[in-house]
Design a protein around this motif. Sequence first.
Motif, PDB file in Angstrom:
ATOM      1  N   VAL A  37       1.476  -5.797 -14.054  1.00  0.00           N
ATOM      2  CA  VAL A  37       2.329  -6.507 -13.105  1.00  0.00           C
ATOM      3  C   VAL A  37       3.535  -7.108 -13.812  1.00  0.00           C
ATOM      4  O   VAL A  37       4.646  -7.087 -13.305  1.00  0.00           O
ATOM      5  CB  VAL A  37       1.517  -7.598 -12.366  1.00  0.00           C
ATOM      6  CG1 VAL A  37       2.431  -8.470 -11.543  1.00  0.00           C
ATOM      7  CG2 VAL A  37       0.473  -6.957 -11.472  1.00  0.00           C
ATOM      8  N   TYR A  40       6.085  -4.536 -14.344  1.00  0.00           N
ATOM      9  CA  TYR A  40       6.444  -3.834 -13.124  1.00  0.00           C
ATOM     10  C   TYR A  40       7.902  -4.080 -12.736  1.00  0.00           C
ATOM     11  O   TYR A  40       8.380  -5.215 -12.773  1.00  0.00           O
ATOM     12  CB  TYR A  40       5.510  -4.308 -12.001  1.00  0.00           C
ATOM     13  CG  TYR A  40       5.905  -3.891 -10.610  1.00  0.00           C
ATOM     14  CD1 TYR A  40       5.831  -2.559 -10.220  1.00  0.00           C
ATOM     15  CD2 TYR A  40       6.349  -4.833  -9.692  1.00  0.00           C
ATOM     16  CE1 TYR A  40       6.179  -2.188  -8.934  1.00  0.00           C
ATOM     17  CE2 TYR A  40       6.698  -4.465  -8.404  1.00  0.00           C
ATOM     18  CZ  TYR A  40       6.606  -3.139  -8.039  1.00  0.00           C
ATOM     19  OH  TYR A  40       6.947  -2.764  -6.777  1.00  0.00           O
ATOM     20  N   ILE A  42      10.538  -4.598 -10.066  1.00  0.00           N
ATOM     21  CA  ILE A  42      10.543  -5.066  -8.685  1.00  0.00           C
ATOM     22  C   ILE A  42      11.303  -4.078  -7.809  1.00  0.00           C
ATOM     23  O   ILE A  42      12.325  -3.526  -8.216  1.00  0.00           O
ATOM     24  CB  ILE A  42      11.193  -6.457  -8.609  1.00  0.00           C
ATOM     25  CG1 ILE A  42      10.381  -7.459  -9.435  1.00  0.00           C
ATOM     26  CG2 ILE A  42      11.317  -6.930  -7.169  1.00  0.00           C
ATOM     27  CD1 ILE A  42      11.069  -8.800  -9.616  1.00  0.00           C
ATOM     28  N   ASP A  46       9.543  -5.886  -1.842  1.00  0.00           N
ATOM     29  CA  ASP A  46       8.532  -6.685  -2.518  1.00  0.00           C
ATOM     30  C   ASP A  46       8.780  -8.163  -2.203  1.00  0.00           C
ATOM     31  O   ASP A  46       9.927  -8.598  -2.055  1.00  0.00           O
ATOM     32  CB  ASP A  46       8.601  -6.492  -4.033  1.00  0.00           C
ATOM     33  CG  ASP A  46       7.983  -5.182  -4.491  1.00  0.00           C
ATOM     34  OD1 ASP A  46       7.245  -4.569  -3.698  1.00  0.00           O
ATOM     35  OD2 ASP A  46       8.240  -4.772  -5.642  1.00  0.00           O
ATOM     36  N   LEU A 109       5.403 -12.100  -8.274  1.00  0.00           N
ATOM     37  CA  LEU A 109       5.300 -11.123  -7.186  1.00  0.00           C
ATOM     38  C   LEU A 109       4.067 -11.463  -6.362  1.00  0.00           C
ATOM     39  O   LEU A 109       2.942 -11.386  -6.854  1.00  0.00           O
ATOM     40  CB  LEU A 109       5.181  -9.709  -7.756  1.00  0.00           C
ATOM     41  CG  LEU A 109       6.465  -9.113  -8.321  1.00  0.00           C
ATOM     42  CD1 LEU A 109       6.147  -7.927  -9.224  1.00  0.00           C
ATOM     43  CD2 LEU A 109       7.387  -8.689  -7.209  1.00  0.00           C
ATOM     44  N   ASP A 111       3.479 -10.027  -3.248  1.00  0.00           N
ATOM     45  CA  ASP A 111       3.070  -8.872  -2.436  1.00  0.00           C
ATOM     46  C   ASP A 111       3.896  -7.662  -2.856  1.00  0.00           C
ATOM     47  O   ASP A 111       5.124  -7.671  -2.732  1.00  0.00           O
ATOM     48  CB  ASP A 111       3.274  -9.170  -0.946  1.00  0.00           C
ATOM     49  CG  ASP A 111       2.599  -8.138  -0.050  1.00  0.00           C
ATOM     50  OD1 ASP A 111       1.943  -7.222  -0.589  1.00  0.00           O
ATOM     51  OD2 ASP A 111       2.731  -8.249   1.179  1.00  0.00           O
ATOM     52  N   LEU A 112       3.221  -6.635  -3.373  1.00  0.00           N
ATOM     53  CA  LEU A 112       3.911  -5.409  -3.779  1.00  0.00           C
ATOM     54  C   LEU A 112       3.976  -4.476  -2.571  1.00  0.00           C
ATOM     55  O   LEU A 112       3.028  -3.767  -2.259  1.00  0.00           O
ATOM     56  CB  LEU A 112       3.172  -4.728  -4.937  1.00  0.00           C
ATOM     57  CG  LEU A 112       2.919  -5.577  -6.180  1.00  0.00           C
ATOM     58  CD1 LEU A 112       2.201  -4.761  -7.249  1.00  0.00           C
ATOM     59  CD2 LEU A 112       4.225  -6.121  -6.725  1.00  0.00           C
ATOM     60  N   ARG A 113       5.093  -4.474  -1.899  1.00  0.00           N
ATOM     61  CA  ARG A 113       5.210  -3.710  -0.661  1.00  0.00           C
ATOM     62  C   ARG A 113       6.114  -2.489  -0.794  1.00  0.00           C
ATOM     63  O   ARG A 113       6.217  -1.694   0.129  1.00  0.00           O
ATOM     64  CB  ARG A 113       5.747  -4.604   0.464  1.00  0.00           C
ATOM     65  CG  ARG A 113       4.881  -5.837   0.689  1.00  0.00           C
ATOM     66  CD  ARG A 113       5.105  -6.471   2.030  1.00  0.00           C
ATOM     67  NE  ARG A 113       6.506  -6.805   2.281  1.00  0.00           N
ATOM     68  CZ  ARG A 113       6.912  -7.514   3.324  1.00  0.00           C
ATOM     69  NH1 ARG A 113       6.034  -7.964   4.202  1.00  0.00           N
ATOM     70  NH2 ARG A 113       8.193  -7.784   3.495  1.00  0.00           N
ATOM     71  N   SER A 114       6.793  -2.351  -1.914  1.00  0.00           N
ATOM     72  CA  SER A 114       7.748  -1.241  -2.059  1.00  0.00           C
ATOM     73  C   SER A 114       7.031  -0.009  -2.611  1.00  0.00           C
ATOM     74  O   SER A 114       7.286   0.434  -3.717  1.00  0.00           O
ATOM     75  CB  SER A 114       8.883  -1.640  -3.004  1.00  0.00           C
ATOM     76  OG  SER A 114       8.354  -2.002  -4.268  1.00  0.00           O
ATOM     77  N   HIS A 115       6.127   0.551  -1.812  1.00  0.00           N
ATOM     78  CA  HIS A 115       5.283   1.634  -2.302  1.00  0.00           C
ATOM     79  C   HIS A 115       6.097   2.816  -2.833  1.00  0.00           C
ATOM     80  O   HIS A 115       5.726   3.456  -3.815  1.00  0.00           O
ATOM     81  CB  HIS A 115       4.334   2.108  -1.195  1.00  0.00           C
ATOM     82  CG  HIS A 115       3.437   1.030  -0.687  1.00  0.00           C
ATOM     83  ND1 HIS A 115       2.710   0.222  -1.527  1.00  0.00           N
ATOM     84  CD2 HIS A 115       3.167   0.608   0.574  1.00  0.00           C
ATOM     85  CE1 HIS A 115       2.008  -0.651  -0.810  1.00  0.00           C
ATOM     86  NE2 HIS A 115       2.280  -0.435   0.461  1.00  0.00           N
ATOM     87  N   LEU A 118       7.163   1.932  -6.358  1.00  0.00           N
ATOM     88  CA  LEU A 118       6.160   1.578  -7.350  1.00  0.00           C
ATOM     89  C   LEU A 118       6.147   2.575  -8.489  1.00  0.00           C
ATOM     90  O   LEU A 118       6.357   3.770  -8.290  1.00  0.00           O
ATOM     91  CB  LEU A 118       4.757   1.552  -6.724  1.00  0.00           C
ATOM     92  CG  LEU A 118       4.395   0.363  -5.845  1.00  0.00           C
ATOM     93  CD1 LEU A 118       3.087   0.631  -5.139  1.00  0.00           C
ATOM     94  CD2 LEU A 118       4.305  -0.907  -6.647  1.00  0.00           C
TER      95      LEU A 118
END
Length: 205
Positions: A37, A40, A42, A46, A109, A111-115, A118
């Motif tokens: 993470v 990661y 961004i 996200d 972060l 919530d990782l929403r940008s699938h 990723l």
Amino acid sequence: MRVSRQLIVMLLAILLAACASGGGLGVAPPAQDQAAVEDYSIGVDDIVQVSVWRNPELGITVPVRPDGKISVPLIGDVVAGNRTPAEVAADIEDKLSAFVRDPQVAVILTDLRSHEYLSRVRVTGAVRQPVSIPYRQGMTVLDAVLAAGGVNEFAAPDRSSLYRKTGEETTSYAVRLDKIINRGDLSTNFKVAPGDVITVPERAF
């Protein structure tokens, strides 16, 4: 008023006990997942939480906009897309230093929403369908191989390898896929990290 105060005290006691025991308020991820993470990049959509020590009014929790930026109080837009949380925190600290003495910023972060943005895990070689799949926290080698349809009839599954790049170095880990799939031996069913490559070689004829 006395009853209300007692109720508040009781609720605070319950909350503090839960925090002390970690009861349902979030358990720290394993070191490997946490490192993933931290490294990661961004992505758009996200959810980012910015906290400024001793300046709670400057804290925000916002999604990353389509232009890759977030808006921070006092300093305006800051680029977050394709940067790590540490890089964004350093940029905010630098810009806030014109308004706040010795700012200390944390970027988390939530919530990782940008699938689609990723970092991905790739499975290549003697599998039914080589794939590049989005990383998910807790994903293992077996999860990734199953997403590739499993091994094909030409595979040498017990000679498989997991490749992981850290900085400029790439480390390989031996994976015994046959033992994982057919014998339930999970000793090499490693948790994967963003950017990992799993390769299943073909057997020699």
